[in-house]
Design an enzyme around this catalytic site. Sequence first.
Site, PDB file in Angstrom:
ATOM      1  N   ASP A  94      53.178  41.624  43.973  1.00 15.68           N
ATOM      2  CA  ASP A  94      51.932  41.014  44.884  1.00 15.68           C
ATOM      3  C   ASP A  94      50.774  41.117  44.095  1.00 15.68           C
ATOM      4  O   ASP A  94      50.532  42.092  43.500  1.00 15.68           O
ATOM      5  CB  ASP A  94      51.911  42.014  45.981  1.00 15.68           C
ATOM      6  CG  ASP A  94      50.864  41.709  46.962  1.00 15.68           C
ATOM      7  OD1 ASP A  94      50.075  40.820  46.732  1.00 15.68           O
ATOM      8  OD2 ASP A  94      50.500  42.568  47.927  1.00 15.68           O
ATOM      9  N   GLU A 285      44.233  42.043  42.582  1.00 11.53           N
ATOM     10  CA  GLU A 285      45.317  42.812  42.922  1.00 11.53           C
ATOM     11  C   GLU A 285      46.388  42.801  41.925  1.00 11.53           C
ATOM     12  O   GLU A 285      46.768  41.933  41.360  1.00 11.53           O
ATOM     13  CB  GLU A 285      45.631  42.399  44.127  1.00 11.53           C
ATOM     14  CG  GLU A 285      47.123  43.121  44.916  1.00 11.53           C
ATOM     15  CD  GLU A 285      47.745  42.583  46.080  1.00 11.53           C
ATOM     16  OE1 GLU A 285      47.432  41.610  46.503  1.00 11.53           O
ATOM     17  OE2 GLU A 285      48.281  43.396  46.706  1.00 11.53           O
TER      18      GLU A 285
HETATM   19 MN    MN Z   1      48.256  40.145  47.941  1.00  7.43          MN
HETATM   20 MN    MN Z   2      48.929  43.362  48.608  1.00  2.61          MN
END
Ligand code: MN
Ligand code: MN
Length: 299
Positions: A94, A285
């Site tokens: 992610d 992220e």
């Molecule tokens: Mn994400």
């Molecule tokens: Mn995330």
Amino acid sequence: MRVPEQYARAGRLAREMREWIQQNVKPPQPCLEIAEKVEAEIVRRGGQPAFPTGIGINGVTAHYSPQEGDLTTTSESDLVKIDYGVHFDGYVADTAVTMSENADHQLMIETTKRALEAAIAVAKRDPRTGEIGRAIEETARREGFKTINNLSGHTLEQYVVHAGKSIPNVYAPNQPVLRRDDVFAIEPFLTRGTAAGYVVDDPSGSRPTIYSLTMRKRTGAEELDRLVEAIWDRRKSLPFTPRWFSGQFGRERLLKLLAELERRRIVRGYPTLVEASGAPVAQFEHTMKLEGSSLVILT
Ligand code: MN
Ligand code: MN
């Protein structure tokens, strides 16, 4: 337990996709086209999207993936967040990037990137998630920015994007501690110092664009069961967007079926989250893993 090879593969492809995004995403561009191209490129390279590509323009902060008929186009003055993921066999990487051609957004974007770096540096030596949050908050504050205090990073498990532990973007005492072999994402969200500093469900009352199956359950209604099975086959418990199933069911019908599954709590919708005062929000992220005493950045 060693990292399943799938995590490393997902991370590698997510990293390659970052390059692809930097080269191929430039304003002006329809948001729908960006999302579809990112997802098609992940598939073309042998992976699967871990969740619908999130496109967050300015104050749109999370959980928005454009749908058919969405004519929103990015412009040079916008701040654009792209939150995307790759999975192999449910092992998820992610990651997110923010970009803008607008000079007014550059300091916030750079500071958010540095907040992620500071958070990773802390995670390497101190597994207390509250301390990771402190590093993010302090990096933001030094440049006059605020963090979004009701969004956080998270641990990941097979077929689960948001597993048990949260990694806050602010200091908080008595937060969970990361353990050996935890796979987790750290994702600072920063906004202006004068902003509210938290997100709310999109007040326009728009329908969610991201859903996931909460249980694989028979309803007794043929068409609903067919949709549940189609989701299960393709996604298991990973998030999906109506866009991916509208070819099979027809968009209008699909939205009705999803509303019914949501009512029965077989499907959960994730409302679009926007910064409460409408201020722009930047996000970066990475997904990483604690392996013994070392931290491996997967993305
Ligand atoms: Mn994400
Ligand atoms: Mn995330």
